[in-house]
Scaffold this active site. Structure first.
Site, PDB file in Angstrom:
ATOM      1  N   GLU A  48       0.814  -1.212   0.000  1.00  0.00           N
ATOM      2  CA  GLU A  48       0.000   0.000   0.000  1.00  0.00           C
ATOM      3  C   GLU A  48       0.850   1.265   0.000  1.00  0.00           C
ATOM      4  OE1 GLU A  48      -4.111  -1.342   2.040  1.00  0.00           O
ATOM      5  OE2 GLU A  48      -2.332  -1.729   3.248  1.00  0.00           O
ATOM      6  N   GLU A  56      -3.829  -9.664   3.449  1.00  0.00           N
ATOM      7  CA  GLU A  56      -4.588  -9.420   4.679  1.00  0.00           C
ATOM      8  C   GLU A  56      -5.739 -10.399   4.886  1.00  0.00           C
ATOM      9  OE1 GLU A  56      -2.583  -5.388   4.257  1.00  0.00           O
ATOM     10  OE2 GLU A  56      -3.133  -7.102   3.010  1.00  0.00           O
TER      11      GLU A  56
END
Length: 249
Positions: A103, A123
């Site tokens: 990210e 995740e």
């Protein structure tokens, strides 16, 4: 950790013993470096990289559990994901950019990656959500179905495939990502700094403009560039067949 190389600020995530996981100290350091990048007229481009052969493995979970949060007010995770710098920022990725590290990479404007680097947001494999930008940005950057596949499976994407998808700009030999990013930064830094900043602003802001207002808004932003000293210098340098001497105004 940051250093300046010929007008390019190199920001290094320097926790190789922790796979460059982001803790509060690193997040604050990145935010401070980005403030310096935007605030110093001598700096033209930033490069974000990691030490020890890896880019970033995401949040430092041990620190998080101890209350050490890797967020900076106004800038979010890692001191970056919620507010990009005004000036261009290039990610130089070696080894891995996973979870929050992926990210951070997405928050950069351009990406150079080593050919064997692992990229992805795993995740969901831990019952979590990629909440530092990937779930929002990936469907805007690559085809929606492919973005959903990466987000919902948590699988990694090879560097070559990331290049095919347009997720990264350049794939280079392992160990050369920083050098290649610096070459790209130098090509940007050679251009008019005011023009570069405004071009980035228009490119990033335009998707939020309505059809009716886009030309007006663009004109308001870019108008001062055409009356700037740099615009006159660029024309003069072209006519005189010499290198421009930019002033950033």
């Amino acid at each position: 950790m940051s250093e300046v190389r010929d007008g390019v600020q190199v920001i290094t995530i320097n926790r190789p013993e922790a796979r460059n996981a982001i803790n509060g100290e690193v997040a604050r350091g990145v935010a401070a470096a980005l403030d310096e990048l935007d605030g110093d007229d001598e700096l033209r481009v930033g490069v974000l990289t990691g030490a020890g052969g890896g880019f970033c493995s995401g949040m430092d979970l041990k620190g998080f559990l101890a209350g050490d949060l890797p967020f900076v007010e106004g800038r979010g995770f890692g001191g970056l994901v919620e507010q990009r710098p005004v000036k261009p920022l290039i990610a130089a990725v070696e080894g891995f950019a996973v979870a929050g590290g992926f990210e951070l990479m997405l928050a950069c404007d351009l990406v150079v990656v080593g050919e064997n680097a692992r990229l992805g947001v795993p995740e969901v494999k831990r019952g979590l959500v990629a909440g530092a930008g990937a779930a929002m940005l990936l469907p805007q950057r690559i085809p929606e179905a492919i973005a959903l596949e990466l987000l919902l499976t948590g699988d990694y994407v090879p560097a070559a495939r990331a290049y095919e998808l347009g997720l990264v700009n350049r794939v280079v030999d392992d160990g050369t990502a920083l050098d290649a990013a610096l070459e790209l930064a130098a090509a940007i830094a050679a251009n008019g700094p005011l023009a570069v900043r405004v071009t980035k602003q228009v490119a990033l802001d335009a998707p939020s403009w309505s059809q009716a207002e886009r030309w007006t808004k663009q004109g308001e932003i870019m108008g001062p560039v055409f009356t700037s000293e740099d615009a006159a210098e660029g024309a003069s340098a072209f006519a005189e067949k010499r290198t421009p001497r930019w002033r950033g105004r």
